[in-house]
Design a protein around this motif. Structure first.
Motif, PDB file in Angstrom:
ATOM      1  N   SER A 195      43.903  31.509  36.207  1.00 24.03           N
ATOM      2  CA  SER A 195      43.413  31.342  37.574  1.00 24.03           C
ATOM      3  C   SER A 195      42.840  32.651  38.107  1.00 24.03           C
ATOM      4  O   SER A 195      41.807  32.654  38.786  1.00 24.03           O
ATOM      5  CB  SER A 195      44.558  30.851  38.457  1.00 24.03           C
ATOM      6  OG  SER A 195      44.133  30.753  39.801  1.00 24.03           O
ATOM      7  N   TRP A 207      41.506  34.980  36.377  1.00 28.16           N
ATOM      8  CA  TRP A 207      40.219  35.244  35.697  1.00 28.16           C
ATOM      9  C   TRP A 207      39.084  34.445  36.334  1.00 28.16           C
ATOM     10  O   TRP A 207      37.988  34.955  36.540  1.00 28.16           O
ATOM     11  CB  TRP A 207      40.364  34.887  34.214  1.00 28.16           C
ATOM     12  CG  TRP A 207      39.099  35.105  33.440  1.00 28.16           C
ATOM     13  CD1 TRP A 207      38.643  36.251  32.901  1.00 28.16           C
ATOM     14  CD2 TRP A 207      38.127  34.109  33.130  1.00 28.16           C
ATOM     15  NE1 TRP A 207      37.453  36.076  32.271  1.00 28.16           N
ATOM     16  CE2 TRP A 207      37.098  34.756  32.394  1.00 28.16           C
ATOM     17  CE3 TRP A 207      38.023  32.741  33.383  1.00 28.16           C
ATOM     18  CZ2 TRP A 207      35.985  34.078  31.922  1.00 28.16           C
ATOM     19  CZ3 TRP A 207      36.921  32.077  32.904  1.00 28.16           C
ATOM     20  CH2 TRP A 207      35.902  32.740  32.200  1.00 28.16           C
ATOM     21  N   ARG A 208      39.399  33.150  36.651  1.00 29.51           N
ATOM     22  CA  ARG A 208      38.371  32.321  37.292  1.00 29.51           C
ATOM     23  C   ARG A 208      38.003  32.865  38.662  1.00 29.51           C
ATOM     24  O   ARG A 208      36.826  32.911  39.024  1.00 29.51           O
ATOM     25  CB  ARG A 208      38.873  30.875  37.422  1.00 29.51           C
ATOM     26  CG  ARG A 208      38.762  30.057  36.141  1.00 29.51           C
ATOM     27  CD  ARG A 208      38.879  28.568  36.426  1.00 29.51           C
ATOM     28  NE  ARG A 208      40.094  28.257  37.166  1.00 29.51           N
ATOM     29  CZ  ARG A 208      41.273  27.990  36.610  1.00 29.51           C
ATOM     30  NH1 ARG A 208      41.399  28.014  35.295  1.00 29.51           N
ATOM     31  NH2 ARG A 208      42.322  27.691  37.360  1.00 29.51           N
ATOM     32  N   ARG A 209      39.001  33.295  39.433  1.00 27.67           N
ATOM     33  CA  ARG A 209      38.716  33.840  40.749  1.00 27.67           C
ATOM     34  C   ARG A 209      37.858  35.105  40.643  1.00 27.67           C
ATOM     35  O   ARG A 209      36.971  35.338  41.464  1.00 27.67           O
ATOM     36  CB  ARG A 209      40.026  34.148  41.487  1.00 27.67           C
ATOM     37  CG  ARG A 209      40.766  32.889  41.952  1.00 27.67           C
ATOM     38  CD  ARG A 209      42.054  33.265  42.681  1.00 27.67           C
ATOM     39  NE  ARG A 209      41.777  34.062  43.860  1.00 27.67           N
ATOM     40  CZ  ARG A 209      41.400  33.562  45.043  1.00 27.67           C
ATOM     41  NH1 ARG A 209      41.254  32.249  45.177  1.00 27.67           N
ATOM     42  NH2 ARG A 209      41.167  34.358  46.060  1.00 27.67           N
ATOM     43  N   GLN A 247      35.678  35.709  38.279  1.00 33.39           N
ATOM     44  CA  GLN A 247      34.336  35.242  37.960  1.00 33.39           C
ATOM     45  C   GLN A 247      33.645  34.687  39.203  1.00 33.39           C
ATOM     46  O   GLN A 247      32.445  34.953  39.429  1.00 33.39           O
ATOM     47  CB  GLN A 247      34.391  34.163  36.865  1.00 33.39           C
ATOM     48  CG  GLN A 247      34.843  34.677  35.517  1.00 33.39           C
ATOM     49  CD  GLN A 247      33.894  35.717  34.960  1.00 33.39           C
ATOM     50  OE1 GLN A 247      32.677  35.590  35.041  1.00 33.39           O
ATOM     51  NE2 GLN A 247      34.463  36.789  34.409  1.00 33.39           N
ATOM     52  N   PHE A 248      34.371  33.916  40.011  1.00 30.73           N
ATOM     53  CA  PHE A 248      33.798  33.389  41.257  1.00 30.73           C
ATOM     54  C   PHE A 248      33.374  34.539  42.173  1.00 30.73           C
ATOM     55  O   PHE A 248      32.297  34.513  42.785  1.00 30.73           O
ATOM     56  CB  PHE A 248      34.813  32.494  41.981  1.00 30.73           C
ATOM     57  CG  PHE A 248      35.135  31.219  41.250  1.00 30.73           C
ATOM     58  CD1 PHE A 248      34.361  30.795  40.171  1.00 30.73           C
ATOM     59  CD2 PHE A 248      36.235  30.441  41.624  1.00 30.73           C
ATOM     60  CE1 PHE A 248      34.673  29.616  39.513  1.00 30.73           C
ATOM     61  CE2 PHE A 248      36.532  29.271  40.971  1.00 30.73           C
ATOM     62  CZ  PHE A 248      35.760  28.855  39.905  1.00 30.73           C
ATOM     63  N   TYR A 277      31.695  24.322  39.721  1.00 25.46           N
ATOM     64  CA  TYR A 277      32.386  25.073  40.772  1.00 25.46           C
ATOM     65  C   TYR A 277      33.079  24.187  41.806  1.00 25.46           C
ATOM     66  O   TYR A 277      33.606  24.701  42.793  1.00 25.46           O
ATOM     67  CB  TYR A 277      31.388  25.969  41.509  1.00 25.46           C
ATOM     68  CG  TYR A 277      30.804  27.074  40.661  1.00 25.46           C
ATOM     69  CD1 TYR A 277      31.587  27.778  39.761  1.00 25.46           C
ATOM     70  CD2 TYR A 277      29.461  27.409  40.781  1.00 25.46           C
ATOM     71  CE1 TYR A 277      31.047  28.786  38.986  1.00 25.46           C
ATOM     72  CE2 TYR A 277      28.918  28.422  40.013  1.00 25.46           C
ATOM     73  CZ  TYR A 277      29.713  29.103  39.116  1.00 25.46           C
ATOM     74  OH  TYR A 277      29.181  30.102  38.363  1.00 25.46           O
ATOM     75  N   HIS A 319      39.353  23.065  40.936  1.00 23.72           N
ATOM     76  CA  HIS A 319      40.023  24.366  40.974  1.00 23.72           C
ATOM     77  C   HIS A 319      41.065  24.425  42.085  1.00 23.72           C
ATOM     78  O   HIS A 319      41.253  25.465  42.739  1.00 23.72           O
ATOM     79  CB  HIS A 319      38.977  25.471  41.178  1.00 23.72           C
ATOM     80  CG  HIS A 319      37.916  25.503  40.125  1.00 23.72           C
ATOM     81  ND1 HIS A 319      38.159  25.926  38.835  1.00 23.72           N
ATOM     82  CD2 HIS A 319      36.613  25.121  40.158  1.00 23.72           C
ATOM     83  CE1 HIS A 319      37.041  25.829  38.114  1.00 23.72           C
ATOM     84  NE2 HIS A 319      36.090  25.331  38.908  1.00 23.72           N
ATOM     85  N   ASP A 329      40.252  25.907  45.634  1.00 17.01           N
ATOM     86  CA  ASP A 329      40.056  27.358  45.756  1.00 17.01           C
ATOM     87  C   ASP A 329      38.972  27.641  46.806  1.00 17.01           C
ATOM     88  O   ASP A 329      37.860  27.078  46.741  1.00 17.01           O
ATOM     89  CB  ASP A 329      39.637  27.924  44.395  1.00 17.01           C
ATOM     90  CG  ASP A 329      39.709  29.440  44.367  1.00 17.01           C
ATOM     91  OD1 ASP A 329      39.296  30.061  45.372  1.00 17.01           O
ATOM     92  OD2 ASP A 329      40.137  30.009  43.351  1.00 17.01           O
ATOM     93  N   ALA A 387      35.682  28.703  45.288  1.00 16.86           N
ATOM     94  CA  ALA A 387      34.954  27.572  44.710  1.00 16.86           C
ATOM     95  C   ALA A 387      34.266  26.773  45.805  1.00 16.86           C
ATOM     96  O   ALA A 387      33.138  26.290  45.644  1.00 16.86           O
ATOM     97  CB  ALA A 387      35.901  26.694  43.902  1.00 16.86           C
TER      98      ALA A 387
END
Length: 208
Positions: A6, A8-10, A12-13, A53, A58, A61, A64
C-alpha cells in the motif's frame, strides 16, 4: 506485506500527481496521449487509467480519488475543446466567405497599382530614351555643322593659297605631289609583293 504494498502504491500515486502538477495538469500529459489525438484514443486512455486508479480498487484512497478526478477533468476538457472547435468551424467558414470578396478586391487593387507603377516606369524610361536620342541627334548635327564649316574654311584657305602662288610654282608643286603619290603607291605594291612571296614560301615549306 500488505502495508508495504500500500505504501508503494501511495508513493506511485504521489509521484504521478507531482508529474501532472508540474505540467499544470495538461490534459494530454494527464491522459498520456499526443496533441491532436483522435476521440477514440482519448476514450481508451481515460478508460484504462480510470480503471487503474479507481478508488474502489484501492480502498477509497484519497490520492486515487484525486487521480480519478484529474483524469475525468482532462477528458472533459479535451472533449469541450473538440466541441468548441466543431461549433466554431461554421463561424470560421462564414467569416472566410465574407472576407473572400474583400480579399479579392484588395488583390485586384494591388494588381492594378502594380500595373500602374510598371506603366509609369515604362513611360519614364521611354521618355528618357527619347530625350537621350534627341540629345545625341543634336550633338551629331552640331558636329556635322562644325565639320562642314572647317572643311569650307580649309577649302577657302587652299584657294587663297593657290591664288597667291605663281603658275609655274603651282605646276612644280602639283608635279611633286604626283611624284610623292606614285612613290607611296610603289612602296605599297612592293610591300604587297613581299607579303605574297612570304606566304608562298610558307605554303611550299608546309607541302614539303
Amino acid at each position: 506485506m500488505t502495508n508495504r504494498g500500500s505504501d508503494w502504491r501511495r508513493e506511485q500515486f504521489r509521484r504521478t500527481l507531482e508529474h501532472w502538477r508540474a505540467s499544470n495538469f495538461d490534459p494530454h500529459v494527464v491522459l498520456g496521449i499526443p496533441r491532436g489525438a483522435p476521440k477514440s484514443l482519448i476514450i481508451d486512455s481515460h478508460r484504462r487509467w480510470v480503471t487503474a486508479y479507481h478508488p474502489d480498487r484501492h480502498d477509497g484512497d484519497p490520492l486515487a480519488t484525486e487521480l480519478t478526478q484529474r483524469l475525468n477533468a482532462a477528458r472533459d476538457e479535451l472533449f469541450a475543446g473538440a466541441r468548441r472547435s466543431v461549433q466554431s468551424q461554421p463561424e470560421r467558414q462564414r467569416r472566410q466567405a465574407e472576407a473572400q470578396p474583400q480579399r479579392a478586391a484588395q488583390e485586384e487593387e494591388r494588381r492594378r497599382q502594380e500595373e500602374e507603377r510598371e506603366l509609369q516606369a515604362y513611360i519614364r524610361e521611354e521618355r528618357r530614351r527619347q530625350e537621350d536620342e534627341l540629345d545625341q541627334a543634336v550633338l551629331e548635327a552640331e558636329q556635322l555643322i562644325r565639320d562642314a564649316a572647317r572643311k569650307k574654311h580649309r577649302q577657302s584657305q587652299v584657294r587663297e593659297q593657290r591664288e597667291r602662288v605663281p603658275e609655274d610654282q603651282r605646276r612644280k608643286q602639283d608635279k611633286e605631289r604626283r611624284r610623292r603619290a606614285n612613290k607611296a603607291k610603289q612602296r605599297k605594291q612592293e610591300k604587297a609583293r613581299l607579303r605574297r612571296a612570304r606566304k608562298a614560301g610558307k605554303r611550299d615549306k608546309k607541302r614539303r
